[in-house]
Design an enzyme around this catalytic site. Structure first.
Site, PDB file in Angstrom:
ATOM      1  N   TYR A  64      48.731  44.136  58.040  1.00 37.84           N
ATOM      2  CA  TYR A  64      49.563  44.710  56.983  1.00 37.84           C
ATOM      3  C   TYR A  64      50.938  45.032  57.562  1.00 37.84           C
ATOM      4  O   TYR A  64      51.128  46.004  58.269  1.00 37.84           O
ATOM      5  CB  TYR A  64      48.927  45.967  56.405  1.00 37.84           C
ATOM      6  CG  TYR A  64      47.589  45.767  55.743  1.00 37.84           C
ATOM      7  CD1 TYR A  64      47.168  44.507  55.318  1.00 37.84           C
ATOM      8  CD2 TYR A  64      46.722  46.841  55.535  1.00 37.84           C
ATOM      9  CE1 TYR A  64      45.937  44.325  54.713  1.00 37.84           C
ATOM     10  CE2 TYR A  64      45.489  46.673  54.921  1.00 37.84           C
ATOM     11  CZ  TYR A  64      45.100  45.416  54.523  1.00 37.84           C
ATOM     12  OH  TYR A  64      43.868  45.234  53.921  1.00 37.84           O
ATOM     13  N   HIS A 132      38.361  41.407  59.746  1.00 38.17           N
ATOM     14  CA  HIS A 132      39.022  41.280  58.441  1.00 38.17           C
ATOM     15  C   HIS A 132      38.558  40.045  57.676  1.00 38.17           C
ATOM     16  O   HIS A 132      38.343  40.086  56.467  1.00 38.17           O
ATOM     17  CB  HIS A 132      40.538  41.248  58.650  1.00 38.17           C
ATOM     18  CG  HIS A 132      41.321  41.672  57.459  1.00 38.17           C
ATOM     19  ND1 HIS A 132      42.625  42.116  57.537  1.00 38.17           N
ATOM     20  CD2 HIS A 132      41.011  41.739  56.140  1.00 38.17           C
ATOM     21  CE1 HIS A 132      43.062  42.438  56.337  1.00 38.17           C
ATOM     22  NE2 HIS A 132      42.105  42.199  55.475  1.00 38.17           N
ATOM     23  N   SER A 211      40.269  46.641  46.011  1.00 39.41           N
ATOM     24  CA  SER A 211      40.805  46.203  44.707  1.00 39.41           C
ATOM     25  C   SER A 211      39.862  46.558  43.561  1.00 39.41           C
ATOM     26  O   SER A 211      39.573  45.716  42.697  1.00 39.41           O
ATOM     27  CB  SER A 211      41.098  44.695  44.713  1.00 39.41           C
ATOM     28  OG  SER A 211      42.095  44.379  45.651  1.00 39.41           O
ATOM     29  N   LEU A 213      40.412  48.191  41.038  1.00 39.38           N
ATOM     30  CA  LEU A 213      41.144  48.173  39.768  1.00 39.38           C
ATOM     31  C   LEU A 213      41.712  46.786  39.475  1.00 39.38           C
ATOM     32  O   LEU A 213      42.668  46.644  38.717  1.00 39.38           O
ATOM     33  CB  LEU A 213      42.281  49.214  39.789  1.00 39.38           C
ATOM     34  CG  LEU A 213      41.821  50.661  39.958  1.00 39.38           C
ATOM     35  CD1 LEU A 213      43.017  51.609  40.033  1.00 39.38           C
ATOM     36  CD2 LEU A 213      40.896  51.072  38.820  1.00 39.38           C
ATOM     37  N   GLY A 214      41.095  45.761  40.065  1.00 42.45           N
ATOM     38  CA  GLY A 214      41.562  44.403  39.812  1.00 42.45           C
ATOM     39  C   GLY A 214      42.994  44.193  40.250  1.00 42.45           C
ATOM     40  O   GLY A 214      43.785  43.575  39.555  1.00 42.45           O
ATOM     41  N   ARG A 215      43.336  44.722  41.443  1.00 40.87           N
ATOM     42  CA  ARG A 215      44.698  44.671  41.989  1.00 40.87           C
ATOM     43  C   ARG A 215      45.709  45.277  41.022  1.00 40.87           C
ATOM     44  O   ARG A 215      46.844  44.824  40.905  1.00 40.87           O
ATOM     45  CB  ARG A 215      45.088  43.231  42.364  1.00 40.87           C
ATOM     46  CG  ARG A 215      44.191  42.632  43.446  1.00 40.87           C
ATOM     47  CD  ARG A 215      44.794  41.382  44.058  1.00 40.87           C
ATOM     48  NE  ARG A 215      43.911  40.784  45.056  1.00 40.87           N
ATOM     49  CZ  ARG A 215      43.845  41.138  46.324  1.00 40.87           C
ATOM     50  NH1 ARG A 215      44.595  42.124  46.761  1.00 40.87           N
ATOM     51  NH2 ARG A 215      43.012  40.526  47.154  1.00 40.87           N
ATOM     52  N   SER A 219      45.094  49.114  35.291  1.00 44.13           N
ATOM     53  CA  SER A 219      45.957  50.278  35.054  1.00 44.13           C
ATOM     54  C   SER A 219      46.761  50.110  33.779  1.00 44.13           C
ATOM     55  O   SER A 219      46.861  51.024  32.961  1.00 44.13           O
ATOM     56  CB  SER A 219      46.903  50.496  36.239  1.00 44.13           C
ATOM     57  OG  SER A 219      47.749  49.364  36.407  1.00 44.13           O
ATOM     58  N   GLY A 221      47.301  46.426  32.370  1.00 39.27           N
ATOM     59  CA  GLY A 221      47.196  45.079  31.838  1.00 39.27           C
ATOM     60  C   GLY A 221      48.444  44.246  32.040  1.00 39.27           C
ATOM     61  O   GLY A 221      49.014  44.190  33.136  1.00 39.27           O
TER      62      GLY A 221
END
Length: 348
Positions: A64, A132, A211, A213-215, A219, A221
């Site tokens: 990262y 990873h 993820s 929250l689906g990346r 939050s 859409g």
């Protein structure tokens, strides 16, 4: 639902003794991938806020940045903060000069990567050290064997795998107990439920859901997708391309409507669904804003009945989700990678 009103429970992650907050904090987006790096003082303030709120399981990786996220966490953990934190980082992905990701599980590299992470993080020991992505060229037994040495030397406490196949998990676990497996798991990424999750549960391995929250899709859409900066890698994800997004937005709209009925936000509802998968699951939603962090912690107060769980799952059933979950450039580090047999290994 503010974080101050929610007590974050503790859970046992795996069966080797590691205890973490029931919800963690994914730190990648603070430094890379999701647009430009965020101001360091703001991110340190966010990390301190999270720890004070009871979210003490922090997740990062040497790739990262690369490296800058670990350096950020090292600064945030100075002083007494370190003793309050369960720290997870990862090794195994490097980026070539042309920007292509490369995977390495060679023992010498594993050791060098660990030493680098220890220095950047400013710690003597890493609580949970993940591979990873799995290196197909190096037998998993060889990689885990080196990690076992690092455990014996006190440089890491627990070993984890990220995006492994079921067979890789079994082979690794036979060399040294695996404490946790990190996988993408959310309402619309559920393929791990067929094989990987049952294997983890059979072997007493904890599950870290990234993820959840689906990346960020759950939050807001389409609004989330529209707000992405040009250097946000999510712009490359097939699910967010126009031909798929028009259909996937219907999933968000259904989740949003159910959230309104329950008096919570859509992201809290989607995150609560992950929490309801079991006490062996720790989701690690990432954020760069304190208000979003507080909202995520509020998901711990959302209770779902079996009927509501089934209803949510019907919204994002396999046939309802359009497009792959990751960009083509990430194919080299895709999930379910099996390594070569140990019998074929000839170190260079």
């Amino acid at each position: 639902m503010a974080a101050a009103t929610v007590t974050v429970p503790r859970i046992k992650l795996g069966s080797q003794g590691l205890e973490v907050s029931a919800q963690g904090l994914g730190c990648m987006g603070m430094s890379c991938a999701y647009g430009p790096p965020k101001p360091e003082p703001d991110m340190i303030k966010l990390i301190h806020h999270a720890v004070a709120a009871g979210v003490t399981f922090l997740d990062t990786s040497d790739v990262y940045g690369p490296h800058t996220n670990e350096i950020l966490l090292g600064k945030a953990m100075q002083g007494a903060v370190r003793e309050k934190v369960e720290l997870a980082t990862k090794f195994g992905i490097t980026v070539s000069d042309d920007g292509q990701p490369q995977i390495c599980g060679d023992p010498a590299y594993v050791r060098a990567a660990c030493e680098g992470s220890l220095k950047r993080l400013g710690v003597n020991c890493i609580d949970l050290y993940f591979q990873h992505r799995v290196d197909k060229k190096v037998p998993i037994e060889i990689t885990i064997g080196e990690l076992k040495k690092l455990v014996d030397e006190g440089k890491i406490k627990y070993i984890g795998l990220s995006e492994p196949s079921s067979s890789t998990i079994r082979r690794a676990h036979a060399v040294h107990p695996i404490t946790a497996v990190q996988i993408e798991w959310s309402l619309w990424s559920r393929d791990v439920e067929e094989d990987v999750i049952p294997t983890c549960r059979e072997l007493g391995i904890g599950i870290v859901a990234y993820s959840p929250l689906g990346r960020g899709f759950f939050s807001s859409g389409a609004k989330m997708v529209e707000s992405l900066s040009e250097d946000d890698f999510r712009k490359l994800i097939p699910r967010y391309q126009p031909e798929n997004l028009d259909k996937n937005v219907q999933i968000f709209e259904r989740v949003n409507a159910m959230a309104a009925r329950k008096g919570c936000t859509p992201s809290q509802l989607a995150l609560a669904w992950v929490h309801h998968q079991g006490s062996d699951v720790c989701p690690i939603p990432g954020t760069t804003k304190i208000e979003n962090f507080n909202q995520n912690v509020g998901a711990l107060s959302v209770k779902l009945t079996p009927e509501e769980m089934a209803e949510l799952e019907s919204y994002a059933a396999a046939g309802e989700v359009h497009g792959d979950r990751n960009a083509e450039i990430m194919a080299i580090i895709w999930k379910d990678s099996d390594t070569r047999p140990l019998s074929s290994w000839k170190p260079e």
